[in-house]
Design a protein around this motif. Structure first.
Motif, short mmCIF file in Angstrom:
data_model
loop_
_atom_site.label_atom_id
_atom_site.label_comp_id
_atom_site.label_asym_id
_atom_site.label_seq_id
_atom_site.Cartn_x
_atom_site.Cartn_y
_atom_site.Cartn_z
N ASP A 303 0.85 -1.20 0.00
CA ASP A 303 0.00 0.00 0.00
C ASP A 303 0.88 1.24 0.00
OD1 ASP A 303 -2.29 -1.54 0.07
OD2 ASP A 303 -2.33 -1.59 2.27
N GLN A 305 0.54 5.54 -0.09
CA GLN A 305 -0.36 6.68 0.03
C GLN A 305 0.08 7.78 -0.93
OE1 GLN A 305 -0.64 8.29 3.95
NE2 GLN A 305 -2.20 9.82 3.41
N GLU A 307 -1.23 11.58 -2.97
CA GLU A 307 -2.07 12.75 -2.81
C GLU A 307 -2.26 13.43 -4.16
OE1 GLU A 307 0.00 15.17 -0.08
OE2 GLU A 307 -0.48 13.94 1.68
N CYS A 343 3.60 11.51 -4.10
CA CYS A 343 3.84 10.58 -3.01
C CYS A 343 4.86 11.25 -2.10
CB CYS A 343 4.36 9.25 -3.53
SG CYS A 343 4.76 8.05 -2.24
#
Length: 379
Positions: A303, A305, A307, A343
């Motif tokens: 995973d 994350q 934006e 990222c």
């Protein structure tokens, strides 16, 4: 009374000294025997270490071993002494193990092709492979000989093939129907004729074709004959101090034959050096297929994350603190403007904002940039 004792002591001392001089004859005999032994040593007698001291004279074999020169074995690959130190800069062919496999394959191919070429029983053997400086090799070529300069097209460099006079006369004798059991006639002091050069050129072309087939499992290399020379000065394809690999092969046709020598500079083999350092065909250092598959599976299931940044604008800290619920903030980005996908602080790519169902979506305009991939790998 004391004077009498002193006189007696002096007399005893003089008597002892006189006796010592009288007994010196034994010492003279010892010195005479020593000189006689030294004189006798010049006539072949052995002199002991106690007679001439602890000095030891080296013989010629020990001097040659110290300097690293052995006149009895010119083809020896083992260098020691001062000669070993001088030649320590040469790279040993043993660091290129695949090269020996290539030339073993060449020997097998040449045995078959030369049998078809001469219609005779031909045996090809690999004598040895060694490292040598190019200038030393040119000075060691026994003349007369034929030197063939060939070009390796894909490697963009040259190589040298030397055919000695014994093999030249043997090939001419075999191809022109000479009798078996008779040695080829050698006429020294004359240049090679056109017929001899053409017949040897045909044999060299056959060998070059076999070399191309021998290198094919590693890399497709086309070897083409560039020119034929008889003077080593005109066959210079590298600087005299450059290192090269010399391959000596023996070609026997029953009672006739000779030697073929191949010289490949290290600059010629440099483009395929990574292939030649392999221990076996297809070896890949540091590769483990099971670990690679496991790592790829874990990476796909990781995973990360990201934006989607619509826009950035500088705002005074006072205005930011005075913001209220429901207040509108105006951005400089138009409705159809591009949105950066990040990222952390790394910009991955850009896209356009949209909506899919009840979710806000981002349509990418392009793949990940190379700089973004490098930054992700570092992280």
């Amino acid at each position: 009374m004391a004077d009498d004792l002193d006189q007696d002591a002096m007399a005893a001392a003089w008597e002892a000294e006189a006796l010592g001089d009288g007994g010196g004859g034994g010492g003279d005999d010892a010195f005479a025997a020593e000189w006689e032994a030294m004189v006798g040593g010049e006539t072949g007698k052995t002199i002991s270490a106690s007679a001439i001291g602890a000095e030891r004279v080296l013989n010629q074999d020990e001097i040659d071993s110290l300097l690293g020169f052995d006149l009895g074995d010119d083809d020896s690959d083992e260098k020691n002494g001062i000669r070993g130190i001088i030649n320590s800069a040469l790279v040993s062919y043993e660091r290129l193990p695949m090269l020996e496999i290539v030339f073993d394959r060449l020997v097998r191919l040449m045995t078959t092709s030369l049998r078809n070429f001469t219609s005779d029983n031909v045996e090809v053997s690999l004598d040895h492979i060694s490292s040598i400086r190019f200038g030393d090799y040119l000075n060691s070529i026994p003349l007369p000989a034929i030197l063939a300069v060939f070009r390796a097209e894909q490697l963009d460099n040259y190589g040298l093939m030397t055919v000695d006079s014994n093999l030249i006369y043997s090939i001419v004798d075999v191809l022109l129907g000479g009798r078996r059991g008779t040695t080829a006639m050698r006429i020294e002091g004359r240049p090679y004729t056109t017929i001899e050069r053409m017949l040897v050129t045909r044999m060299i072309e056959v060998i070059l074709q076999d070399m191309q087939a021998a290198f094919e499992p590693l890399k497709q290399v086309d070897f083409s004959l560039d020119r034929i020379e008889t003077n080593p000065r005109f066959a210079a394809i590298a600087r005299p101090a450059n290192a090269a690999i010399m391959i000596k092969m023996r070609i026997d046709m029953e009672d006739r034959g000779g030697r073929v020598e191949l010289l490949l500079p290290y600059a010629t083999l440099e483009p395929i050096r990574k292939m030649l350092i392999q221990q076996f065909m297809g070896e890949k250092f540091g590769r483990d297929n099971i670990w690679e598959g496991h790592l790829a599976t874990e990476l796909w299931s990781t995973d990360m994350q990201v934006e989607a940044v619509l826009d950035e604008l500088p705002v005074p800290l006072g205005r930011l603190l005075n913001l209220r619920v429901g207040e509108t903030v105006f951005l400089n980005q138009p409705p159809d403007g591009s949105v950066e996908l990040r990222c952390g602080q790394v910009v991955l790519t850009k896209g356009r904002m949209g909506k899919m169902g009840r979710a806000i979506a981002l349509c990418l305009d392009g793949p990940l940039s190379n700089s973004a991939r490098r930054e992700l790998i570092k992280q």
